[in-house]
Scaffold this active site. Structure first.
Site, PDB file in Angstrom:
ATOM      1  N   ASN A   9      39.738 -11.890  -2.098  1.00 21.89           N
ATOM      2  CA  ASN A   9      38.881 -12.289  -3.216  1.00 21.89           C
ATOM      3  C   ASN A   9      39.691 -12.208  -4.519  1.00 21.89           C
ATOM      4  OD1 ASN A   9      37.116 -11.913  -5.504  1.00 21.89           O
ATOM      5  ND2 ASN A   9      35.424 -11.586  -4.072  1.00 21.89           N
ATOM      6  N   LYS A  12      38.344  -9.852  -7.244  1.00 25.29           N
ATOM      7  CA  LYS A  12      38.565  -8.417  -6.992  1.00 25.29           C
ATOM      8  C   LYS A  12      40.026  -8.050  -7.268  1.00 25.29           C
ATOM      9  CE  LYS A  12      35.017  -7.505  -3.470  1.00 25.29           C
ATOM     10  NZ  LYS A  12      34.777  -6.924  -2.142  1.00 25.29           N
ATOM     11  N   ASP A  72      34.181  -2.164  -1.271  1.00 33.53           N
ATOM     12  CA  ASP A  72      32.929  -2.746  -0.801  1.00 33.53           C
ATOM     13  C   ASP A  72      31.923  -2.626  -1.938  1.00 33.53           C
ATOM     14  OD1 ASP A  72      31.695  -3.983   1.572  1.00 33.53           O
ATOM     15  OD2 ASP A  72      30.233  -2.378   1.310  1.00 33.53           O
ATOM     16  N   PHE A 153      31.352 -14.494 -10.427  1.00 34.99           N
ATOM     17  CA  PHE A 153      31.051 -14.931  -9.066  1.00 34.99           C
ATOM     18  C   PHE A 153      29.779 -14.234  -8.598  1.00 34.99           C
ATOM     19  CE2 PHE A 153      32.090 -11.171  -6.452  1.00 34.99           C
ATOM     20  CZ  PHE A 153      32.748 -10.401  -7.387  1.00 34.99           C
ATOM     21  N   GLY A 154      29.353 -14.554  -7.400  1.00 34.97           N
ATOM     22  CA  GLY A 154      28.214 -13.870  -6.781  1.00 34.97           C
ATOM     23  C   GLY A 154      26.977 -13.846  -7.670  1.00 34.97           C
ATOM     24  N   TYR A 155      26.442 -12.654  -7.878  1.00 42.77           N
ATOM     25  CA  TYR A 155      25.198 -12.498  -8.620  1.00 42.77           C
ATOM     26  C   TYR A 155      25.405 -12.388 -10.135  1.00 42.77           C
ATOM     27  CZ  TYR A 155      23.388 -11.463  -3.942  1.00 42.77           C
ATOM     28  OH  TYR A 155      23.051 -11.543  -2.613  1.00 42.77           O
ATOM     29  N   ASP A 156      26.626 -12.584 -10.609  1.00 39.48           N
ATOM     30  CA  ASP A 156      26.914 -12.431 -12.040  1.00 39.48           C
ATOM     31  C   ASP A 156      25.963 -13.209 -12.958  1.00 39.48           C
ATOM     32  OD1 ASP A 156      28.944 -10.584 -11.864  1.00 39.48           O
ATOM     33  OD2 ASP A 156      30.557 -12.052 -11.930  1.00 39.48           O
ATOM     34  N   HIS A 181      30.963  -2.222 -12.384  1.00 39.05           N
ATOM     35  CA  HIS A 181      30.965  -1.253 -11.286  1.00 39.05           C
ATOM     36  C   HIS A 181      32.369  -1.118 -10.688  1.00 39.05           C
ATOM     37  CE1 HIS A 181      30.306  -5.304 -10.088  1.00 39.05           C
ATOM     38  NE2 HIS A 181      30.231  -5.091  -8.800  1.00 39.05           N
ATOM     39  N   ARG A 182      33.034  -2.259 -10.469  1.00 41.80           N
ATOM     40  CA  ARG A 182      34.380  -2.224  -9.873  1.00 41.80           C
ATOM     41  C   ARG A 182      35.370  -1.607 -10.849  1.00 41.80           C
ATOM     42  NH1 ARG A 182      34.090  -6.907  -8.634  1.00 41.80           N
ATOM     43  NH2 ARG A 182      32.944  -6.500  -6.725  1.00 41.80           N
TER      44      ARG A 182
HETATM   45  P1  IMP Z   1      31.827  -7.516  -0.260  1.00 39.52           P
HETATM   46  O1  IMP Z   1      32.939  -8.494  -0.461  1.00 39.52           O
HETATM   47  O2  IMP Z   1      31.484  -7.233   1.139  1.00 39.52           O
HETATM   48  O3  IMP Z   1      32.058  -6.261  -1.050  1.00 39.52           O
HETATM   49  O4  IMP Z   1      30.536  -8.272  -0.811  1.00 39.52           O
HETATM   50  C1  IMP Z   1      29.926  -7.910  -1.969  1.00 39.52           C
HETATM   51  C2  IMP Z   1      28.892  -8.955  -2.373  1.00 39.52           C
HETATM   52  O5  IMP Z   1      28.149  -8.351  -3.442  1.00 39.52           O
HETATM   53  C3  IMP Z   1      29.531 -10.198  -2.956  1.00 39.52           C
HETATM   54  O6  IMP Z   1      29.588 -11.247  -2.038  1.00 39.52           O
HETATM   55  C4  IMP Z   1      28.586 -10.553  -4.091  1.00 39.52           C
HETATM   56  O7  IMP Z   1      27.527 -11.305  -3.593  1.00 39.52           O
HETATM   57  C5  IMP Z   1      28.056  -9.210  -4.535  1.00 39.52           C
HETATM   58  N1  IMP Z   1      28.877  -8.661  -5.634  1.00 39.52           N
HETATM   59  C6  IMP Z   1      29.707  -7.585  -5.601  1.00 39.52           C
HETATM   60  N2  IMP Z   1      30.309  -7.401  -6.778  1.00 39.52           N
HETATM   61  C7  IMP Z   1      29.872  -8.385  -7.572  1.00 39.52           C
HETATM   62  C8  IMP Z   1      30.161  -8.726  -8.927  1.00 39.52           C
HETATM   63  O8  IMP Z   1      30.977  -8.118  -9.636  1.00 39.52           O
HETATM   64  N3  IMP Z   1      29.506  -9.802  -9.399  1.00 39.52           N
HETATM   65  C9  IMP Z   1      28.623 -10.525  -8.661  1.00 39.52           C
HETATM   66  N4  IMP Z   1      28.340 -10.269  -7.399  1.00 39.52           N
HETATM   67  C10 IMP Z   1      28.948  -9.188  -6.850  1.00 39.52           C
END
Ligand code: IMP
Length: 201
Positions: A9, A12, A72, A153-156, A181-182
């Site tokens: 990713n 990340k 994670d 990305f994701g839920y941002d 959080h990260r």
């Molecule tokens: P992982 O790659 O298994 O840790 O999946 C974490 C999932 O949580 C991601 O696919 C996103 O949907 C969500 N997520 C985790 N961190 C973030 C972030 O910083 N922004 C938005 N979505 C996040």
């Protein structure tokens, strides 16, 4: 010293590089684990982020003699009892798109006044099949009623961060990293590292 990231990713990885920059660990190099794409991933079916992060770090550390970092993370929505949590990546089903996951959050919260949520991240460090350290970071916010911003990305785009009065989807990566959080997990990990961790051999 070399630290291998067990992630493909790009977001990340960028945050890990930013954390290294701010850590003061000047002799530390960060790279993606070589051949990561050729290694079959382990199942991420743990009940907690800690379990999943440790599983990934320990597993991938079997493919190198160097230090391996895995992470994670997930979104926890209060009104949904903490869902989607560890199932965040597959909330709308295995292989679901980010758009489908976001749409399901909006649908699940339709008419819901309590919009409180938090992002959680756990970073785990391992070497040669041994877990060295695991650190958790969190950030609190509110779930919007529509998507805002196309960064991140994701839920941002759904995650409204009150101190900045905007969504994570509207922030530059650097600004998000200051409070994410990260960012919090990685900063804590590098603080412990600077303070002296037994990194093994
Ligand atoms: P992982 O790659 O298994 O840790 O999946 C974490 C999932 O949580 C991601 O696919 C996103 O949907 C969500 N997520 C985790 N961190 C973030 C972030 O910083 N922004 C938005 N979505 C996040």
């Amino acid at each position: 010293m070399m630290l291998y990231a067990a992630t493909s990713n790009a977001g990340k990885l960028r945050e890990l590089l930013m954390a290294r920059e701010g850590s003061g660990l000047t002799d530390l190099n960060v790279e993606v684990l070589p051949n990561l794409r050729d290694i079959a991933p382990p199942a991420e079916d743990g009940a907690t982020y800690e379990e999943n992060a440790a599983t990934k770090a320990v597993y991938y550390s079997g493919f190198t003699t160097g230090l391996v970092l895995a992470e994670d993370s997930g979104l926890e929505v209060e009104a949904l009892g903490g869902a989607p949590g560890v199932r965040s990546a597959r909330y709308a089903g295995v292989g679901a798109t980010e758009a489908a996951n976001n749409a399901l959050i909006l649908e699940s919260l339709a008419g819901q006044a309590n919009r409180r949520a938090r992002f959680v991240s756990v970073a785990a460090l391992a070497r040669r099949g041994r877990l060295i350290q695991s650190v958790r970071g969190e950030v609190s916010g509110l779930i919007l009623t529509e998507l805002r911003g196309d960064r991140g990305f994701g839920y941002d785009p759904l995650f409204f961060y009150e101190p900045f009065a905007c969504s994570f989807g509207e922030l530059t990566p650097e600004r998000k990293f200051e409070v994410s959080h990260r960012g919090n997990a990685l900063r804590a990990l590098f603080r412990e590292w600077s303070g002296g961790l037994d990194l093994g051999h």
